[in-house]
Design an enzyme around this catalytic site. Structure first.
Site, PDB file in Angstrom:
ATOM      1  N   CYS A   1      26.268  -3.374  -6.781  1.00 14.61           N
ATOM      2  CA  CYS A   1      27.451  -4.380  -7.230  1.00 14.61           C
ATOM      3  C   CYS A   1      28.580  -4.021  -7.542  1.00 14.61           C
ATOM      4  CB  CYS A   1      26.570  -5.174  -7.944  1.00 14.61           C
ATOM      5  SG  CYS A   1      24.925  -5.819  -7.821  1.00 14.61           S
TER       6      CYS A   1
ATOM      7  N   THR B   1      21.678  -0.919   1.644  1.00 16.60           N
ATOM      8  CA  THR B   1      22.226  -1.129   3.117  1.00 16.60           C
ATOM      9  C   THR B   1      23.562  -0.400   3.273  1.00 16.60           C
ATOM     10  OG1 THR B   1      23.174  -3.098   2.308  1.00 16.60           O
ATOM     11  CG2 THR B   1      21.054  -3.279   3.330  1.00 16.60           C
TER      12      THR B   1
ATOM     13  N   GLY C   1      24.850 -12.623  -0.355  1.00 13.82           N
ATOM     14  CA  GLY C   1      25.428 -12.731  -1.485  1.00 13.82           C
ATOM     15  C   GLY C   1      24.704 -12.868  -2.801  1.00 13.82           C
ATOM     16  N   LEU C   2      23.507 -12.097  -2.918  1.00 11.72           N
ATOM     17  CA  LEU C   2      22.690 -11.944  -3.877  1.00 11.72           C
ATOM     18  C   LEU C   2      22.315 -13.352  -4.589  1.00 11.72           C
ATOM     19  CD1 LEU C   2      24.720  -9.170  -5.639  1.00 11.72           C
ATOM     20  CD2 LEU C   2      22.805  -8.786  -4.399  1.00 11.72           C
TER      21      LEU C   2
ATOM     22  N   SER D   1      13.468  -5.015  -2.168  1.00  8.20           N
ATOM     23  CA  SER D   1      14.076  -6.065  -2.927  1.00  8.20           C
ATOM     24  C   SER D   1      14.975  -6.866  -1.796  1.00  8.20           C
ATOM     25  CB  SER D   1      14.974  -5.733  -3.962  1.00  8.20           C
ATOM     26  OG  SER D   1      15.578  -6.993  -4.395  1.00  8.20           O
TER      27      SER D   1
ATOM     28  N   LYS E   1      13.458 -10.028  -5.214  1.00  9.32           N
ATOM     29  CA  LYS E   1      14.659 -10.033  -5.052  1.00  9.32           C
ATOM     30  C   LYS E   1      15.679  -9.914  -6.244  1.00  9.32           C
ATOM     31  CE  LYS E   1      16.671 -13.670  -3.353  1.00  9.32           C
ATOM     32  NZ  LYS E   1      16.772 -14.959  -2.547  1.00  9.32           N
TER      33      LYS E   1
ATOM     34  N   ILE F   1      17.559   4.428   0.760  1.00 10.43           N
ATOM     35  CA  ILE F   1      19.114   3.999   0.498  1.00 10.43           C
ATOM     36  C   ILE F   1      19.194   2.571   0.585  1.00 10.43           C
ATOM     37  CG2 ILE F   1      20.135   6.187   1.518  1.00 10.43           C
ATOM     38  CD1 ILE F   1      20.668   4.298   3.948  1.00 10.43           C
TER      39      ILE F   1
ATOM     40  N   GLY G   1      14.567   2.300   4.374  1.00 13.34           N
ATOM     41  CA  GLY G   1      15.591   2.319   5.493  1.00 13.34           C
ATOM     42  C   GLY G   1      14.860   2.391   6.738  1.00 13.34           C
TER      43      GLY G   1
END
Length: 322
Positions: free
Chosen positions: A146, A209, A88-89, A37, A61, A207, A259
């Site tokens: 988040c 980030t 920032g999503l 994503s 995403k 994982i 990762g």
């Protein structure tokens, strides 16, 4: 964790050579290679660069309840063996995603996994409810990295009880296969995995980030407008591999490894450590064909090893001295 083989849906066609099909809960994949994503847009951006029908799954995403404009630039910085991002999503929001993006995505035979994010437990549940039953959505991946706005900004993915609440809310709102994406920015990722397993998750992906930053020594300013961002790429692979190995031993759920995966050898390492599938992320930015090449490379590895089925190598890491 080594899992028993399950027969995927009939529409998934076998190619000649080793059987590379895998199951993530009830989600049947033609091969274990998924896109991560935030690195593959809404897939259409890559249609002229990659054969989308050769991938195991596409993870779009992150989608929020309302559209998000994202952070101001600069939002991406290259680092040694990786990159920092503070996007920032940014996304179109769930309603526009369903109305505007799903028409193309449902035309693909490759399963589409929708990553979702929220600022509250209620938001996660509402997004899941709106996506439930939408044609073409094969599964949900829940981003619990988040911040919980109601709890002062503490990330859902840093406390087991908060992660469990989000998982329960999504599970109650949707019957779709539920993957929870775990954050590495915790003291014990195994506790997080166990919490979401007990709360109803069908699988975990890890994982997300690591938190990092970069500074311009000449200006004495941060290189990201947001100051800190998410570190991804080959630099984080050893950390991701270790966490996948730990989690795969601790839970009965399928594990999806993420990762620093850029080659088929990288992907195989994660599967030997216990991952049933993997996601390709940062590599998509500089080599859009990375995921497709990894699919081919995994097949080559199995042929070289004399293995007929990919599932037979999952979790077969030899940790003894012999």
């Amino acid at each position: 964790m080594k899992e028993d083989y399950m027969n995927p849906a009939e529409e998934i066609v076998l190619c000649t050579g080793p059987d590379v099909r895998v199951q993530i809960g009830s989600l049947a994949l033609r091969n274990p290679v998924m896109t991560a994503s935030g690195t593959f847009g809404y897939a259409r951006e890559f249609e002229n660069l990659v054969d989308l029908e050769r991938l195991g799954a596409i993870v779009v995403k992150g989608i929020s309840l309302q559209p998000k404009p994202g952070n101001p630039p600069p939002r991406v910085v290259e680092t040694a063996c990786g990159m920092l991002n503070a996007i920032g999503l940014e996304n179109v929001g769930v309603d526009r995603f369903i109305a505007g993006k799903m028409k193309y995505l449902r035309s693909l035979t490759t399963p589409v996994v929708v990553n979702i994010l929220g600022d509250s437990v209620e938001e996660y549940g509402e997004i899941a409810r709106r996506l439930d039953g939408v044609e073409g959505v094969a599964a949900l991946e829940v981003n619990i990295s988040c911040p919980n706005v109601k709890k002062g900004g503490v990330a859902f993915g840093t406390m087991p009880e908060m992660a469990a609440r989000v998982t329960e809310a999504v599970r109650e709102a949707s019957g779709l296969p539920l993957i929870v994406k775990l954050s590495p920015n915790v003291t014990d990722i195994v506790l997080m995995a166990k919490a979401v397993e007990e709360a109803g998750a069908d699988a975990v992906s890890l994982i997300n980030t690591l938190i990092g930053m970069a500074i311009d020594p000449m200006s004495r300013k941060p290189r990201l407008a947001n100051v800190i961002g998410g570190l991804s790429g080959p630099a984080i692979k050893p950390v991701a591999l270790r966490m996948v190995w730990q989690v795969a031993q601790a839970v009965a759920l399928p594990v999806i490894g993420i990762g620093g995966i850029t080659t088929a050898d990288d992907a195989v390492e994660f599967m030997l450590a216990g991952a049933s599938a993997i996601q390709v992320g940062t590599a998509n930015f500089y080599d859009p064909s990375a995921a497709e090449n990894i699919v081919q490379g995994i097949t080559g590895y199995l042929q070289q090893q004399g293995e007929d089925r990919l599932v037979d190598i999952i979790g077969t890491l030899k940790t003894g001295m012999a």
